[in-house]
Design a protein around this motif. Structure first.
Motif, PDB file in Angstrom:
ATOM      1  N   ASP A 140       0.830  -1.208   0.000  1.00 46.68           N
ATOM      2  CA  ASP A 140       0.000   0.000   0.000  1.00 46.68           C
ATOM      3  C   ASP A 140       0.857   1.246   0.000  1.00 46.68           C
ATOM      4  OD1 ASP A 140      -2.356  -1.167  -0.181  1.00 46.68           O
ATOM      5  OD2 ASP A 140      -3.041  -0.787   1.889  1.00 46.68           O
ATOM      6  N   ALA A 141       1.891   1.238   0.816  1.00 49.36           N
ATOM      7  CA  ALA A 141       2.725   2.434   0.973  1.00 49.36           C
ATOM      8  C   ALA A 141       3.337   2.841  -0.365  1.00 49.36           C
ATOM      9  CB  ALA A 141       3.825   2.166   1.997  1.00 49.36           C
ATOM     10  N   VAL A 142       3.780   1.853  -1.141  1.00 49.22           N
ATOM     11  CA  VAL A 142       4.408   2.170  -2.432  1.00 49.22           C
ATOM     12  C   VAL A 142       3.339   2.497  -3.481  1.00 49.22           C
ATOM     13  CG1 VAL A 142       5.899   1.290  -4.266  1.00 49.22           C
ATOM     14  CG2 VAL A 142       6.388   0.736  -1.891  1.00 49.22           C
ATOM     15  N   ALA A 143       2.267   1.699  -3.453  1.00 47.51           N
ATOM     16  CA  ALA A 143       1.225   1.900  -4.475  1.00 47.51           C
ATOM     17  C   ALA A 143       0.548   3.252  -4.339  1.00 47.51           C
ATOM     18  CB  ALA A 143       0.196   0.786  -4.387  1.00 47.51           C
ATOM     19  N   THR A 144       0.340   3.707  -3.121  1.00 45.00           N
ATOM     20  CA  THR A 144      -0.368   4.982  -2.931  1.00 45.00           C
ATOM     21  C   THR A 144       0.580   6.175  -2.959  1.00 45.00           C
ATOM     22  OG1 THR A 144      -0.147   4.806  -0.544  1.00 45.00           O
ATOM     23  CG2 THR A 144      -2.165   3.905  -1.521  1.00 45.00           C
ATOM     24  N   GLY A 145       1.859   5.922  -3.047  1.00 45.95           N
ATOM     25  CA  GLY A 145       2.811   7.030  -3.107  1.00 45.95           C
ATOM     26  C   GLY A 145       3.183   7.574  -1.743  1.00 45.95           C
ATOM     27  N   GLN A 146       2.730   6.889  -0.695  1.00 48.89           N
ATOM     28  CA  GLN A 146       3.099   7.337   0.657  1.00 48.89           C
ATOM     29  C   GLN A 146       4.627   7.287   0.787  1.00 48.89           C
ATOM     30  OE1 GLN A 146       1.729   4.687   3.744  1.00 48.89           O
ATOM     31  NE2 GLN A 146       2.561   5.944   5.409  1.00 48.89           N
ATOM     32  N   ALA A 147       5.225   6.224   0.228  1.00 48.31           N
ATOM     33  CA  ALA A 147       6.683   6.125   0.172  1.00 48.31           C
ATOM     34  C   ALA A 147       7.077   5.910  -1.280  1.00 48.31           C
ATOM     35  CB  ALA A 147       7.169   4.965   1.021  1.00 48.31           C
ATOM     36  N   ARG A 148       7.961   6.769  -1.783  1.00 45.62           N
ATOM     37  CA  ARG A 148       8.405   6.618  -3.164  1.00 45.62           C
ATOM     38  C   ARG A 148       9.465   5.513  -3.265  1.00 45.62           C
ATOM     39  NH1 ARG A 148       4.470   8.808  -5.939  1.00 45.62           N
ATOM     40  NH2 ARG A 148       4.171  11.029  -5.565  1.00 45.62           N
ATOM     41  N   TYR A 149      10.030   5.194  -2.076  1.00 44.30           N
ATOM     42  CA  TYR A 149      11.101   4.184  -2.064  1.00 44.30           C
ATOM     43  C   TYR A 149      10.970   3.385  -0.776  1.00 44.30           C
ATOM     44  CZ  TYR A 149      15.875   2.284  -2.111  1.00 44.30           C
ATOM     45  OH  TYR A 149      16.962   1.455  -2.116  1.00 44.30           O
ATOM     46  N   LEU A 159      20.126  -6.103  -0.401  1.00 42.23           N
ATOM     47  CA  LEU A 159      19.029  -5.334   0.213  1.00 42.23           C
ATOM     48  C   LEU A 159      17.793  -5.483  -0.676  1.00 42.23           C
ATOM     49  CD1 LEU A 159      20.805  -1.973   1.107  1.00 42.23           C
ATOM     50  CD2 LEU A 159      19.819  -3.579   2.734  1.00 42.23           C
ATOM     51  N   GLU A 160      16.662  -5.504  -0.054  1.00 43.75           N
ATOM     52  CA  GLU A 160      15.421  -5.518  -0.860  1.00 43.75           C
ATOM     53  C   GLU A 160      14.936  -4.077  -0.999  1.00 43.75           C
ATOM     54  OE1 GLU A 160      12.442  -8.179   0.710  1.00 43.75           O
ATOM     55  OE2 GLU A 160      14.044  -9.464   1.477  1.00 43.75           O
ATOM     56  N   SER A 161      14.626  -3.697  -2.201  1.00 39.75           N
ATOM     57  CA  SER A 161      14.114  -2.320  -2.390  1.00 39.75           C
ATOM     58  C   SER A 161      13.013  -2.306  -3.451  1.00 39.75           C
ATOM     59  CB  SER A 161      15.250  -1.387  -2.796  1.00 39.75           C
ATOM     60  OG  SER A 161      15.813  -1.809  -4.006  1.00 39.75           O
ATOM     61  N   THR A 162      12.102  -1.360  -3.319  1.00 42.92           N
ATOM     62  CA  THR A 162      10.990  -1.189  -4.279  1.00 42.92           C
ATOM     63  C   THR A 162      10.815   0.298  -4.565  1.00 42.92           C
ATOM     64  OG1 THR A 162       9.918  -3.053  -3.220  1.00 42.92           O
ATOM     65  CG2 THR A 162       8.561  -1.731  -4.713  1.00 42.92           C
ATOM     66  N   PHE A 163      10.579   0.617  -5.861  1.00 42.37           N
ATOM     67  CA  PHE A 163      10.366   2.030  -6.231  1.00 42.37           C
ATOM     68  C   PHE A 163       8.903   2.255  -6.574  1.00 42.37           C
ATOM     69  CE2 PHE A 163      14.587   1.327  -8.659  1.00 42.37           C
ATOM     70  CZ  PHE A 163      15.292   1.290  -7.477  1.00 42.37           C
ATOM     71  N   SER A 164       8.457   3.459  -6.311  1.00 45.80           N
ATOM     72  CA  SER A 164       7.131   3.852  -6.800  1.00 45.80           C
ATOM     73  C   SER A 164       7.252   4.074  -8.307  1.00 45.80           C
ATOM     74  CB  SER A 164       6.692   5.156  -6.119  1.00 45.80           C
ATOM     75  OG  SER A 164       5.562   5.649  -6.756  1.00 45.80           O
ATOM     76  N   TYR A 165       6.236   3.617  -9.076  1.00 45.02           N
ATOM     77  CA  TYR A 165       6.349   3.679 -10.534  1.00 45.02           C
ATOM     78  C   TYR A 165       6.008   5.050 -11.107  1.00 45.02           C
ATOM     79  CZ  TYR A 165       1.420   2.729  -9.758  1.00 45.02           C
ATOM     80  OH  TYR A 165       0.138   2.765  -9.292  1.00 45.02           O
TER      81      TYR A 165
END
Lengths: 409, 312
Positions: free
Chosen positions: A88-97, A122-128
């Protein structure tokens, strides 16, 4: 002047077009111009701070130090360590990274730096939706690189000592200063953008109004009735042309007037001659929709067709001509195509005009050259319209009334 | 008196199609001249040539005794045209439309205002002067079309099928108006494929087909040209073959038919047709009811001259 008056009556019989196409679209241009950032606010550089989250499952000195470093570069947000909450945090843009530091990461990282063993991951995810996450990832790599170097250089140093050296190195940053060059954005660009946006306003309004005016006179039976009258075709044509030019000038004046009222203050420091050149450029550009409207009239286009062509041509010409988005941001094919659209020559002329610091014949020459190309486009369209009109009227001649009614007049 | 229109040996071709084939037309001032012909017969083409809307391949056209060319604006000023399709500005009011077309001929504003008022009154559009054409009915639109063509008081007016798709009431008003214009001194050229109209209002008629003038004359002259005389209808109880043979044997009878109730006899020109027919019936003991004797119509003329119905 009877034909001239009748032509104006035809246009004035559709006040809603003037209201919507000139008034509404011009105001839309004002709002859009006001809302976009043309990079002309202030001269200080401010780094953007992206929101990020760190899920620290390691709780080591390294992971805490890394999180603290990122906190200086961005804006840390707290996210529960739960798969749905993370998504949710990444999908909604609450966290860009989103960075997940796995358990044991700190010790394994130092060990690998000193022994050359494989680094832990490290595991990392970016907002698209933005590049901000990528930039944060770069900062993570930068910090870990500093830690790796410090650990390798001092194999016996404690973790705290290694991190202190890394922090010290990371604190060093280059000074950033904004330098204004002659080609840099300046307040007058706001007015220029408005005039460029105005290509849509003017195209839609003039194509529709002139198209209606010309079509009214070119309805086959009306055309014939005028032709059998004692008024020569030349006089009739001159009066229609005068009315079309007046309508064009009116649309141009309203469009530019609204622009000057809204963004006139941004022109402080721009020589009046340069402003006049930009406004004159808009008038030259207005000749293009004038000839498109003339062409539609020659073809006997209906009101609906005139509206469709005015809107579609306005949008296509504005988009491909770089009036809405800079042509430089488009692909090479579009950039090539844009050279065949009069709008691109016009938008370039307007940009150049407001950047002139001194208007002389030589400094204005590139602007005038661009406007000359725009005028040539108008002349070419005018020639096409004349030929189209001639062909249409010839086809209407054959067969008397039956053919006349077939032309749909 | 000099012809107001003189067309001599006019030839107009559309590719291989000959629209006008050595066409001649002479109209004297004060006439109401009817051009009668089926669609494609060349009526509109000849008018368009006269008005210089079309070029032509051969021949000459004179209006008011002078050669007509596209730039003879002095001659055009004396001509009015009421086209078949309503040709007015949809965006202008009734008054503005009439004023516009009148202004093409009469630049003087003061004089024009009176002419426009007169035209409005002539066609009875006083109550609609502020209306846009789209608010008018078909009949009122036709009247507006006429007002636009006649407001400048032309000496010569072309009416090109002005009553197409018009209700009977408006049609009568239009025809009466044309006769009034003629009474006021205008020469009228009237094209139509409604034969009754042409028969009613025209002083002279030309029957056209395939770009040629087949016959020209007054209504009576045209009817006299053909062999058909009266059509005699007699209501009878019965008529056997012997009766029909006897009727057909009469020198004045061209044909005889019986549909079970009415005996119809078509006669040639003659002085005593009805008496001769009735005498035959009396001889054969046929009891007669009502008797109708109709003179030949323009339709009969057209049928005989062209060999086909007008609306073919």
């Amino acid at each position: 002047m009877q034909a001239f008056k009748a032509a104006l009556h035809v246009v004035m019989d559709h006040p809603v077009y003037l209201l919507v196409y000139v008034g509404f679209l011009s105001l839309m241009g004002v709002f859009i111009t006001s809302s976009i950032n043309l990079g002309i606010d202030g001269s200080e550089f401010t780094a953007s701070k992206a929101p990020f989250a760190v899920i620290d499952r390691d709780s080591s000195e390294l992971s805490e130090s890394l999180a603290a470093f990122l906190g200086e570069q961005g804006e840390r947000v707290e996210v529960t360590d739960d798969p749905f909450a993370l998504q949710d945090a990444v999908a909604t843009g609450q966290a860009r990274y989103l960075l997940v530091v796995p358990q044991g990461y700190g010790d394994e990282f130092i060990e690998s730096a000193r022994t050359g063993a494989e680094e832990p991951v490290l595991e990392s995810t970016f907002s698209y939706g933005t590049m901000a996450g990528t930039l944060v990832d770069e900062q993570v790599n930068q910090y870990l690189g500093l830690v790796r170097a410090a650990a390798a250089l001092e194999p016996d140093a404690s973790m705290a000592s290694v991190l202190a050296r890394a922090d010290e190195a990371a604190a060093k940053a280059a000074d950033v200063e904004t330098v204004q060059t002659p080609n840099s954005s300046k307040p007058a660009d706001q007015f220029a953008f408005y005039l460029q946006w105005g290509t849509y306003t003017m195209t839609a309004a003039i194509v529709v109004c002139v198209g209606l005016l010309m079509a009214a006179f070119n309805r086959t039976d009306l055309y014939r009735r005028n032709l059998v009258s004692p008024m020569s075709s030349l006089r009739l044509g001159m009066q229609k042309a005068a009315a079309s030019l007046l309508v064009t000038a009116l649309v141009w004046a309203i469009t530019c007037g609204i622009g000057l009222a809204a963004f006139g203050s941004s022109l402080a420091g721009v020589p009046p001659a340069a402003v006049a050149l930009a406004l004159g450029g808009a008038l030259v550009f207005a000749l293009v929709p004038l000839t498109i409207g003339f062409l539609l009239g020659q073809l006997g286009a209906s009101e609906m067709v005139a509206n469709a062509v005015g809107n579609i041509a306005g949008m296509v010409m504005s988009f491909l001509g770089g009036a809405w988005i800079s042509i430089e941001l488009m692909g090479p094919e579009i950039q090539t195509l844009s050279r065949f659209i009069p709008t691109s020559w016009y938008t370039e002329a307007v940009s150049k005009s407001v950047h002139l610091t001194d208007v002389t014949l030589s400094s204005a020459a590139p602007v005038l050259a661009n406007l000359g190309v725009v005028a040539l486009f108008a002349a070419a369209l005018f020639a096409v319209a004349l030929v189209a009109g001639r062909v249409r009227m010839r086809s209407a001649e054959a067969g008397g009334n039956a053919a006349a009614s077939m032309t749909g007049a | 008196m000099e012809d107001i229109i003189a067309v001599d040996n006019l030839v107009k071709r559309y590719g291989d199609v000959i629209a006008l084939d050595h066409f001649n037309l002479h109209i004297a001032p004060g006439e109401v001249f009817g051009l009668l012909g089926p669609n494609g017969s060349g009526k509109t083409t000849v008018i368009n040539c006269m008005l210089q809307l079309l070029t032509y391949d051969k021949g000459s056209i004179s209006l008011f005794g002078e050669s007509m060319t596209p730039v003879r604006y002095d001659l055009k000023r004396r001509v009015g045209i009421v086209p078949q399709n309503v040709a007015v500005f949809e965006e202008l009011t009734v008054r503005q439309n009439i004023d516009y077309f009148c202004a093409l001929y009469v630049p003087d504003k003061g004089r024009r205002a009176a002419l426009v008022d007169e035209a409005i009154a002539f066609v009875g559009l006083e109550d609609y002067v502020r209306f846009r054409p789209r608010k008018l009915s078909g009949g009122l639109l036709r009247r507006l079309n006429i007002a636009c063509g006649i407001a400048h008081k032309p000496e010569l007016i072309f009416f090109d099928e002005p009553t197409v798709a018009v209700d009977p009431q408006s049609r009568n008003a239009i025809l009466e108006g044309i006769l009034r214009l003629n009474a006021q001194g205008s020469t009228i050229v009237y094209t139509s494929h409604y034969m009754e109209e042409v028969e009613d209002i025209c002083t002279r008629i030309m029957i056209m087909d395939q770009g040629r003038a087949l016959a020209t004359g007054t209504n009576d002259e045209l009817k006299a040209m053909i062999g058909t005389g009266e059509r005699i209808r007699v209501e009878v109880d019965a008529a056997d073959d012997a009766v029909l043979r006897a009727l057909r044997a009469l020198p004045c009878v061209a044909g005889a038919t019986f549909d079970g109730a009415v005996l119809e006899t078509t006669c040639g020109n003659g002085q005593h047709n009805v008496a001769d027919v009735l005498a035959v019936l009396a001889t054969h003991g046929v009891a007669t009811g009502r008797i109708y004797a109709e003179p030949p119509t323009l339709n009969d003329v057209f049928l005989e001259v062209t060999g086909k119905e007008l609306r073919d």
